[in-house]
Design an enzyme around this catalytic site. Structure first.
Site, PDB file in Angstrom:
ATOM      1  N   ASP A 299       0.852  -1.159  -0.025  1.00 40.24           N
ATOM      2  CA  ASP A 299      -0.072  -0.042  -0.050  1.00 40.24           C
ATOM      3  C   ASP A 299       0.873   1.223   0.038  1.00 40.24           C
ATOM      4  O   ASP A 299       0.618   2.132  -0.574  1.00 40.24           O
ATOM      5  CB  ASP A 299      -0.708  -0.047   1.151  1.00 40.24           C
ATOM      6  CG  ASP A 299      -1.792  -1.335   1.365  1.00 40.24           C
ATOM      7  OD1 ASP A 299      -1.823  -1.962   0.455  1.00 40.24           O
ATOM      8  OD2 ASP A 299      -2.221  -1.477   2.393  1.00 40.24           O
TER       9      ASP A 299
HETATM   10  C1  26A Z   1     -12.016  -6.872   1.311  1.00 41.25           C
HETATM   11  N1  26A Z   1     -10.839  -6.818   2.218  1.00 41.25           N
HETATM   12  C2  26A Z   1     -10.555  -8.373   2.434  1.00 41.25           C
HETATM   13  C3  26A Z   1     -10.291  -5.864   2.466  1.00 41.25           C
HETATM   14  C4  26A Z   1      -8.674  -6.030   3.011  1.00 41.25           C
HETATM   15  C5  26A Z   1      -7.902  -4.693   3.258  1.00 41.25           C
HETATM   16  N2  26A Z   1      -8.435  -3.439   2.790  1.00 41.25           N
HETATM   17  C6  26A Z   1      -9.552  -3.609   2.192  1.00 41.25           C
HETATM   18  N3  26A Z   1     -10.188  -4.537   2.051  1.00 41.25           N
HETATM   19  N4  26A Z   1      -8.051  -6.832   3.564  1.00 41.25           N
HETATM   20  C7  26A Z   1      -6.909  -6.488   4.104  1.00 41.25           C
HETATM   21  N5  26A Z   1      -6.954  -5.198   3.949  1.00 41.25           N
HETATM   22  C8  26A Z   1      -5.971  -4.078   4.336  1.00 41.25           C
HETATM   23  O1  26A Z   1      -4.688  -4.490   3.716  1.00 41.25           O
HETATM   24  C9  26A Z   1      -3.822  -3.603   4.474  1.00 41.25           C
HETATM   25  C10 26A Z   1      -2.305  -4.053   4.016  1.00 41.25           C
HETATM   26  O2  26A Z   1      -2.074  -4.109   2.898  1.00 41.25           O
HETATM   27  C11 26A Z   1      -5.639  -4.115   5.881  1.00 41.25           C
HETATM   28  O3  26A Z   1      -6.442  -3.399   6.746  1.00 41.25           O
HETATM   29  C12 26A Z   1      -4.184  -3.765   5.864  1.00 41.25           C
HETATM   30  O4  26A Z   1      -3.939  -2.534   6.471  1.00 41.25           O
END
Ligand code: 26A
Length: 344
Positions: A299
């Site tokens: 990210d």
């Molecule tokens: C729909 N899903 C599975 C998600 C996520 C996500 N952010 C949005 N939608 N699953 C994990 N994360 C985020 O990814 C970040 C790390 O790349 C987590 O909250 C974490 O901060």
């Protein structure tokens, strides 16, 4: 793009609070998790959040992949450069998120659902891996109505670039398409992150519907492999997959599509539509003992990269900005950036 204009970058996805802890093999096994993965919570995962909080000294950290990216881009850009949209509740977790975003100078415009809790993501760190289990909660209720609300739509029209986290394909593909079309109609860059292997595998239809609008598509090696497999490309070489992504059909022919694939400590691969050569950019080195955790590294890369694109930097420099910010984030706990601020 005009550097004096406000909120030049608009990002959309799922605001989540990360419940992050250092774990072990046994914990992964207990919840049937892979060491490095991102999934949606099922019945068998329900108790992981309390487990992490009560037994693993979990920390609450602002998360949500594209929200991390938006905070990252704002970290580099002039004040009031980035606005982020997504769905949240009206609870303690939402307050923590708002506070973290405020500190980062990121404007958030949440669709607030007072009846549903803010989304949360259990993050288990083992070594340099992170396993994420997400319960979307209010983030799952983002809708087109919010995007089209006159004050929000004004922000959309005002923006000069769009960043969408692929995790939003599980939530509201029509909102993604609206932003994609807005970008193409006005020749503004539309940047998409593939986000996770499961998006490429199980959300193929909305992903493919948005593909003709991608000006920049960002992913890691695992997502590239999942894309290749789910689309029957028969490719395993990351450079070849990047090339295939760059050369998919495109609506806005005024911009050549660029595919950027990160590979952890291995070089970042960049393919440009119509160009034969696929470039590789080595990452900024980081001593092992400086690594805190890799949650949010991808990210952060996207955040630095977006900042570069919004500021009109060259592709090479935008990649370098991404790598610079990823390195900073890896040194912090969770998807965070150091304060006092460092300058690129
Ligand atoms: C729909 N899903 C599975 C998600 C996520 C996500 N952010 C949005 N939608 N699953 C994990 N994360 C985020 O990814 C970040 C790390 O790349 C987590 O909250 C974490 O901060």
């Amino acid at each position: 793009m005009s550097p004096t204009k406000e909120f030049r970058l608009l990002a959309l996805e799922n605001p989540l609070l990360d419940i992050q802890a250092f774990g072990d093999e046994a914990l992964l096994k207990k919840y049937d998790l892979k060491a490095n993965d991102a999934i949606l919570a099922e019945e068998k995962h329900q108790s992981i959040y309390e487990d992490l909080l009560n037994n693993f000294d979990a920390k609450l950290i602002a998360g949500g992949a594209a929200q991390n990216t938006a905070r990252g881009a704002q970290y580099i850009l002039e004040p009031n450069s980035v606005v982020y949209l997504g769905g949240a509740g009206d609870d303690k977790y939402a307050a923590i998120l708002r506070d973290a975003c405020k500190q980062a100078g990121l404007r958030v415009e949440y669709r607030v659902d007072p009846k549903i809790p803010t989304g949360r993501c259990g993050v288990v760190i083992t070594g340099h891996n992170r396993s994420m289990v997400t319960e979307l909660g209010a983030a799952n209720h983002y809708d087109l109505e919010h995007l089209k609300r006159p004050d929000i739509w004004q922000l959309v029209e005002n923006a000069e670039a769009y960043y969408v986290g692929g995790y939003h394909f599980t939530v509201c593909p029509p909102a993604i398409q609206e932003l994609a079309k807005q970008a193409a109609e006005h020749n503004k860059p539309f940047i998409l992150s593939l986000s996770a292997p499961f998006i490429c595998q199980f959300f193929k239809e909305p992903l493919d519907a948005s593909a003709p609008y991608w000006d920049y598509v960002i992913g890691n090696e695992g997502e590239a492999a999942a894309y290749s497999e789910s689309h029957g490309l028969g490719l395993t070489d990351v450079k070849e997959i990047a090339k295939a992504l760059a050369n998919l059909p495109k609506v806005n022919t005024q911009r050549k599509r660029v595919a950027i694939i990160t590979q952890g400590t291995e070089p970042t691969v960049v393919a440009v539509q119509g160009e034969d050569e696929v470039k590789e950019y080595p990452v900024h080195p980081l001593a092992k003992e400086e690594i805190n955790d890799t949650n949010g590294a991808g990210d952060a890369f996207a955040g630095g990269f977006c900042a570069g694109i919004v500021d009109g930097k060259s592709l090479e420099e935008a990649v370098d900005m991404g790598q610079w910010l990823a390195r900073l984030s890896i040194k912090e706990l969770g998807p965070s950036y150091p304060f006092p601020k460092q300058t690129y």
